[in-house]
Scaffold this motif. Sequence first.
Motif, short mmCIF file in Angstrom:
data_model
loop_
_atom_site.label_atom_id
_atom_site.label_comp_id
_atom_site.label_asym_id
_atom_site.label_seq_id
_atom_site.Cartn_x
_atom_site.Cartn_y
_atom_site.Cartn_z
N UNK A 1 0.84 -1.20 0.00
CA UNK A 1 0.00 0.00 0.00
C UNK A 1 0.88 1.26 0.00
N UNK A 2 1.97 1.22 0.76
CA UNK A 2 2.92 2.34 0.75
C UNK A 2 3.46 2.59 -0.66
N UNK B 1 1.10 4.43 -2.58
CA UNK B 1 1.09 5.81 -2.10
C UNK B 1 2.27 6.59 -2.65
N UNK B 2 3.45 5.95 -2.67
CA UNK B 2 4.64 6.63 -3.18
C UNK B 2 4.45 6.98 -4.66
N UNK C 1 1.67 7.63 -6.06
CA UNK C 1 0.73 8.76 -6.13
C UNK C 1 1.41 10.07 -5.75
N UNK C 2 2.27 10.07 -4.71
CA UNK C 2 2.98 11.31 -4.35
C UNK C 2 3.79 11.79 -5.56
N UNK D 1 1.94 13.15 -8.45
CA UNK D 1 1.52 14.48 -8.02
C UNK D 1 2.65 15.50 -8.24
N UNK E 1 3.01 16.25 -11.84
CA UNK E 1 1.92 17.09 -12.34
C UNK E 1 2.17 18.58 -12.08
N UNK F 1 8.83 12.35 2.54
CA UNK F 1 7.78 11.44 3.02
C UNK F 1 8.11 10.00 2.66
N UNK G 1 8.96 6.50 5.10
CA UNK G 1 8.19 5.26 5.06
C UNK G 1 9.03 4.07 4.60
N UNK H 1 10.89 1.48 7.04
CA UNK H 1 10.16 0.30 7.52
C UNK H 1 10.26 -0.84 6.50
N UNK H 2 10.24 -0.51 5.24
CA UNK H 2 10.31 -1.54 4.20
C UNK H 2 11.62 -2.32 4.28
N UNK I 1 -1.18 16.66 -3.35
CA UNK I 1 -2.42 16.67 -4.11
C UNK I 1 -2.87 15.26 -4.42
N UNK J 1 -3.94 8.32 1.59
CA UNK J 1 -2.66 8.69 0.97
C UNK J 1 -1.75 9.43 1.94
N UNK K 1 -1.56 7.52 6.62
CA UNK K 1 -1.50 6.07 6.92
C UNK K 1 -0.83 5.79 8.25
N UNK K 2 -0.12 6.76 8.79
CA UNK K 2 0.58 6.55 10.07
C UNK K 2 0.15 7.60 11.10
#
Lengths: 324, 95
Positions: A89-90, A93-94, A96-97, A100, A103, A169, A173, A176-177, B26, B42, B45-46
């Motif tokens: 899931x992270x 998320x990465x 998506x960041x 972004x 963009x 960010x 995260x 932990x991985x 965003x 997003x 999560x923590x």
Amino acid sequence: MYSQGLDQPGESPAAAERDAAHEAHFLARVAAEEKIEPKDWMPEGYRRTLIRQISQHAHSEIVGMLPEGNWITRAPTLERKAILIAKVQDEGGHGAYLYGAAETLGAAREELIEQLLSGAAKYSSIFNYPTPTWADVGAIGWLVDGAAIMNQIPLCRCSYGPYARAMVRICREESFHQRQGFDIMLKLARGSGAQRRMAQGALDRWWWPSLMMFGPSDADSTHTGESVRWKIKRFTNDELRQKFVDLTVPQSEYLGLEVPDPELAWDEASGHYRFGSIDWREFHEVLRGNGPCNRERLAARRAAHDEGRWVREAAAAHAAKARA
Amino acid sequence: MSDVRWPLWEVFVRSRSGLEHRHVGSLHATDARMAVEHARDLYTRREEGVSLWVVRSSEITASDPAEADALFAPARDKVYRHPSFYDIPPEVKTL
């Protein structure tokens, strides 16, 4: 929205002069460690380089979900399964960041994703290798995420603000991985003979591809010079690769596993490990799309994208109806 | 293979009560509710937040960096707005 689009080079002598002034100002800001923000003037090459690098990075996170996702249903305990789901899931998320951040440079996410699905865009070569055992999940966390962190920590100081902030960010995260991966390796290394052999097999498979993750050697790297000047990149590929080897070899000794490199040796004089030469032919073959899993990975991404289309359309239709 | 495009939203997180909402990044969502749910997944999560704001990116009006000099110039020659502008004799306390 992005005013620098008006300043295309070569329009007129006056425009060229204005561009040169802008560029000098831009380089001075970068040299002074000022951050560049989305609406600031920037050279087109800087923008293109960033879009390419950030989107490749995003694609890597998205494709990176696949080799580990394979193991979610087969993780050995409920706890390992929960951890693996959180990790995957992270990665999403990465991705998506990072999309972004790309963009903010004027690229559309849909176009970037389209470039991934059509095969036009590259992503990290590492995700085109298979994960045949549970130990491979451990090796990915320990080595692949370890190498990624090595690459990414300097990017937290990248001159482009949105990319640097996303990397802060991500690095937080990613730690932990790496640790959960090492933890898997440690359990196996302290386990039965069969488990130790499984761990060794995974190290054998992932060691060289992990070293390749840092990219071509400095002598062959076409983008390094400019990226260093623009402070997108802080260290060269070879510097980071050496750092990774120096930190990882003692960890592998702690695990009682053997790095699959007969030429690996500690060099007292330089304070670094010397290591054997990398098979760059393999690296370029994988990048060209001929790695063990390239086709499988892209096919899985395309299937997920196509099968999710009705959901995206339904959500958009629902929102349109609610607005009406 | 053209695809339906979801609008862009900016996300602000209040990390704990007593602090302001802060811009974190965003995301894409079809409506405000989905934007809040995606922002939760997003950016928190923590347990990074206790409150979220989402704003359509197209609704934000930003100042132009090219005009920043002119825009912020009026404050530049008003150093007397800072307490350090004033020389207070050292004998005078708690001022």
